[in-house]
Design a protein around this motif. Structure first.
Motif, PDB file in Angstrom:
ATOM      1  N   TRP A  31     -37.123 -47.557  74.510  1.00  0.00           N
ATOM      2  CA  TRP A  31     -37.296 -46.307  73.787  1.00  0.00           C
ATOM      3  C   TRP A  31     -38.777 -45.971  73.670  1.00  0.00           C
ATOM      4  O   TRP A  31     -39.616 -46.878  73.652  1.00  0.00           O
ATOM      5  CB  TRP A  31     -36.674 -46.425  72.397  1.00  0.00           C
ATOM      6  CG  TRP A  31     -35.180 -46.516  72.460  1.00  0.00           C
ATOM      7  CD1 TRP A  31     -34.439 -47.664  72.636  1.00  0.00           C
ATOM      8  CD2 TRP A  31     -34.252 -45.450  72.394  1.00  0.00           C
ATOM      9  NE1 TRP A  31     -33.102 -47.356  72.663  1.00  0.00           N
ATOM     10  CE2 TRP A  31     -32.955 -45.998  72.516  1.00  0.00           C
ATOM     11  CE3 TRP A  31     -34.382 -44.063  72.226  1.00  0.00           C
ATOM     12  CZ2 TRP A  31     -31.811 -45.215  72.479  1.00  0.00           C
ATOM     13  CZ3 TRP A  31     -33.231 -43.281  72.190  1.00  0.00           C
ATOM     14  CH2 TRP A  31     -31.966 -43.863  72.318  1.00  0.00           C
ATOM     15  N   GLU A  32     -39.066 -44.682  73.592  1.00  0.00           N
ATOM     16  CA  GLU A  32     -40.459 -44.243  73.491  1.00  0.00           C
ATOM     17  C   GLU A  32     -40.524 -42.883  72.810  1.00  0.00           C
ATOM     18  O   GLU A  32     -39.517 -42.193  72.683  1.00  0.00           O
ATOM     19  CB  GLU A  32     -41.083 -44.146  74.889  1.00  0.00           C
ATOM     20  CG  GLU A  32     -40.446 -43.060  75.753  1.00  0.00           C
ATOM     21  CD  GLU A  32     -41.077 -42.921  77.120  1.00  0.00           C
ATOM     22  OE1 GLU A  32     -41.985 -43.695  77.465  1.00  0.00           O
ATOM     23  OE2 GLU A  32     -40.649 -42.016  77.853  1.00  0.00           O
ATOM     24  N   PHE A  33     -41.731 -42.533  72.417  1.00  0.00           N
ATOM     25  CA  PHE A  33     -42.008 -41.154  72.046  1.00  0.00           C
ATOM     26  C   PHE A  33     -42.261 -40.437  73.368  1.00  0.00           C
ATOM     27  O   PHE A  33     -43.071 -40.899  74.173  1.00  0.00           O
ATOM     28  CB  PHE A  33     -43.235 -41.084  71.126  1.00  0.00           C
ATOM     29  CG  PHE A  33     -43.052 -41.886  69.871  1.00  0.00           C
ATOM     30  CD1 PHE A  33     -42.246 -41.419  68.843  1.00  0.00           C
ATOM     31  CD2 PHE A  33     -43.650 -43.125  69.732  1.00  0.00           C
ATOM     32  CE1 PHE A  33     -42.055 -42.174  67.690  1.00  0.00           C
ATOM     33  CE2 PHE A  33     -43.466 -43.888  68.584  1.00  0.00           C
ATOM     34  CZ  PHE A  33     -42.662 -43.402  67.562  1.00  0.00           C
ATOM     35  N   GLN A 110     -36.237 -50.667  64.628  1.00  0.00           N
ATOM     36  CA  GLN A 110     -34.950 -51.280  64.981  1.00  0.00           C
ATOM     37  C   GLN A 110     -34.605 -51.015  66.443  1.00  0.00           C
ATOM     38  O   GLN A 110     -33.682 -51.619  66.989  1.00  0.00           O
ATOM     39  CB  GLN A 110     -33.834 -50.753  64.068  1.00  0.00           C
ATOM     40  CG  GLN A 110     -34.014 -51.159  62.614  1.00  0.00           C
ATOM     41  CD  GLN A 110     -33.068 -50.418  61.678  1.00  0.00           C
ATOM     42  OE1 GLN A 110     -32.060 -49.876  62.100  1.00  0.00           O
ATOM     43  NE2 GLN A 110     -33.412 -50.406  60.397  1.00  0.00           N
ATOM     44  N   TYR A 111     -35.330 -50.108  67.078  1.00  0.00           N
ATOM     45  CA  TYR A 111     -35.110 -49.783  68.489  1.00  0.00           C
ATOM     46  C   TYR A 111     -36.045 -50.609  69.358  1.00  0.00           C
ATOM     47  O   TYR A 111     -37.108 -51.026  68.909  1.00  0.00           O
ATOM     48  CB  TYR A 111     -35.347 -48.281  68.729  1.00  0.00           C
ATOM     49  CG  TYR A 111     -34.262 -47.417  68.132  1.00  0.00           C
ATOM     50  CD1 TYR A 111     -33.242 -46.904  68.925  1.00  0.00           C
ATOM     51  CD2 TYR A 111     -34.248 -47.130  66.772  1.00  0.00           C
ATOM     52  CE1 TYR A 111     -32.230 -46.121  68.375  1.00  0.00           C
ATOM     53  CE2 TYR A 111     -33.237 -46.350  66.207  1.00  0.00           C
ATOM     54  CZ  TYR A 111     -32.235 -45.852  67.023  1.00  0.00           C
ATOM     55  OH  TYR A 111     -31.245 -45.092  66.481  1.00  0.00           O
ATOM     56  N   ASP A 112     -35.644 -50.818  70.616  1.00  0.00           N
ATOM     57  CA  ASP A 112     -36.462 -51.580  71.557  1.00  0.00           C
ATOM     58  C   ASP A 112     -37.523 -50.638  72.128  1.00  0.00           C
ATOM     59  O   ASP A 112     -37.365 -50.075  73.208  1.00  0.00           O
ATOM     60  CB  ASP A 112     -35.565 -52.142  72.669  1.00  0.00           C
ATOM     61  CG  ASP A 112     -36.327 -53.054  73.618  1.00  0.00           C
ATOM     62  OD1 ASP A 112     -37.435 -53.505  73.254  1.00  0.00           O
ATOM     63  OD2 ASP A 112     -35.816 -53.307  74.720  1.00  0.00           O
ATOM     64  N   LEU A 113     -38.583 -50.442  71.333  1.00  0.00           N
ATOM     65  CA  LEU A 113     -39.640 -49.509  71.723  1.00  0.00           C
ATOM     66  C   LEU A 113     -40.540 -50.114  72.795  1.00  0.00           C
ATOM     67  O   LEU A 113     -40.771 -51.329  72.809  1.00  0.00           O
ATOM     68  CB  LEU A 113     -40.509 -49.152  70.514  1.00  0.00           C
ATOM     69  CG  LEU A 113     -39.864 -48.321  69.410  1.00  0.00           C
ATOM     70  CD1 LEU A 113     -40.809 -48.230  68.213  1.00  0.00           C
ATOM     71  CD2 LEU A 113     -39.499 -46.927  69.894  1.00  0.00           C
ATOM     72  N   ASP A 117     -45.820 -48.050  72.159  1.00  0.00           N
ATOM     73  CA  ASP A 117     -45.290 -47.133  71.151  1.00  0.00           C
ATOM     74  C   ASP A 117     -45.138 -47.788  69.777  1.00  0.00           C
ATOM     75  O   ASP A 117     -45.053 -47.094  68.768  1.00  0.00           O
ATOM     76  CB  ASP A 117     -43.936 -46.579  71.605  1.00  0.00           C
ATOM     77  CG  ASP A 117     -44.071 -45.652  72.800  1.00  0.00           C
ATOM     78  OD1 ASP A 117     -43.867 -44.450  72.623  1.00  0.00           O
ATOM     79  OD2 ASP A 117     -44.390 -46.111  73.914  1.00  0.00           O
ATOM     80  N   VAL A 118     -45.115 -49.133  69.733  1.00  0.00           N
ATOM     81  CA  VAL A 118     -44.883 -49.839  68.468  1.00  0.00           C
ATOM     82  C   VAL A 118     -45.955 -49.526  67.412  1.00  0.00           C
ATOM     83  O   VAL A 118     -45.612 -49.190  66.272  1.00  0.00           O
ATOM     84  CB  VAL A 118     -44.723 -51.355  68.698  1.00  0.00           C
ATOM     85  CG1 VAL A 118     -44.708 -52.118  67.381  1.00  0.00           C
ATOM     86  CG2 VAL A 118     -43.448 -51.634  69.494  1.00  0.00           C
ATOM     87  N   PRO A 119     -47.269 -49.595  67.741  1.00  0.00           N
ATOM     88  CA  PRO A 119     -48.276 -49.269  66.713  1.00  0.00           C
ATOM     89  C   PRO A 119     -48.152 -47.835  66.199  1.00  0.00           C
ATOM     90  O   PRO A 119     -48.439 -47.562  65.034  1.00  0.00           O
ATOM     91  CB  PRO A 119     -49.616 -49.485  67.418  1.00  0.00           C
ATOM     92  CG  PRO A 119     -49.314 -50.349  68.584  1.00  0.00           C
ATOM     93  CD  PRO A 119     -47.897 -50.047  68.988  1.00  0.00           C
ATOM     94  N   ILE A 120     -47.704 -46.925  67.055  1.00  0.00           N
ATOM     95  CA  ILE A 120     -47.527 -45.536  66.624  1.00  0.00           C
ATOM     96  C   ILE A 120     -46.342 -45.450  65.662  1.00  0.00           C
ATOM     97  O   ILE A 120     -46.415 -44.779  64.637  1.00  0.00           O
ATOM     98  CB  ILE A 120     -47.384 -44.614  67.848  1.00  0.00           C
ATOM     99  CG1 ILE A 120     -48.761 -44.541  68.541  1.00  0.00           C
ATOM    100  CG2 ILE A 120     -46.888 -43.224  67.444  1.00  0.00           C
ATOM    101  CD1 ILE A 120     -48.785 -43.896  69.865  1.00  0.00           C
ATOM    102  N   ALA A 121     -45.262 -46.153  65.974  1.00  0.00           N
ATOM    103  CA  ALA A 121     -44.119 -46.204  65.060  1.00  0.00           C
ATOM    104  C   ALA A 121     -44.554 -46.777  63.706  1.00  0.00           C
ATOM    105  O   ALA A 121     -44.162 -46.262  62.652  1.00  0.00           O
ATOM    106  CB  ALA A 121     -42.993 -47.041  65.668  1.00  0.00           C
TER     107      ALA A 121
END
Length: 129
Positions: A31-33, A110-113, A117-121
């Motif tokens: 998953w991503e933005f 909870q999504y496999d980012l 993208d993780v630091p942005i989340a």
């Protein structure tokens, strides 16, 4: 050398848009933005408007830069620039993704980012809870 990449942070009804990379794409199933690489001379805002048109078939208005993260993938280092975006429609036509989700900020991790993208989340969670 870091490749600049723009990512859309789209809010709607208290939720954030994320998209899943389709089979056969780089990072398939993650998953991503949504977004993509800046072309020469493009601002992050110009890039994200173009990418959302190309990847999701929607028009958008790009706003301020929220945050950025730097991540080194096996193929090279990117600087992921998160841009606040307002969509003009939500009639999506998926090109490089196979799913879209609207998720509450606290559910993002909870999504496999994708790793960049993780630091942005995390920043979205800090900002919007």
């Amino acid at each position: 050398m870091k490749a600049p990449v723009a990512a859309a942070v789209v809010h709607r009804d208290g939720k954030i848009l994320i998209t899943r990379r389709a089979p056969g794409q780089k990072l398939a199933g993650m998953w991503e933005f949504p977004g993509g690489k800046l072309e020469h001379g493009e601002t992050p805002q110009d890039c994200i408007t173009r990418e959302l048109r190309e990847e999701l078939g929607v028009e958008s208005v790009a706003g301020e830069i929220l945050t950025s993260s730097i991540y080194t993938y096996p193929g090279g280092t990117i600087e992921l620039i998160a841009v606040s975006v307002v969509l003009q429609s939500i009639q999506f036509v998926l090109q490089v993704h196979d799913l879209i989700e609207w998720v509450r900020p606290h559910e993002l991790l909870q999504y496999d980012l994708a790793p960049a993208d993780v630091p942005i989340a995390e920043e979205i969670i800090r900002t919007y809870g």
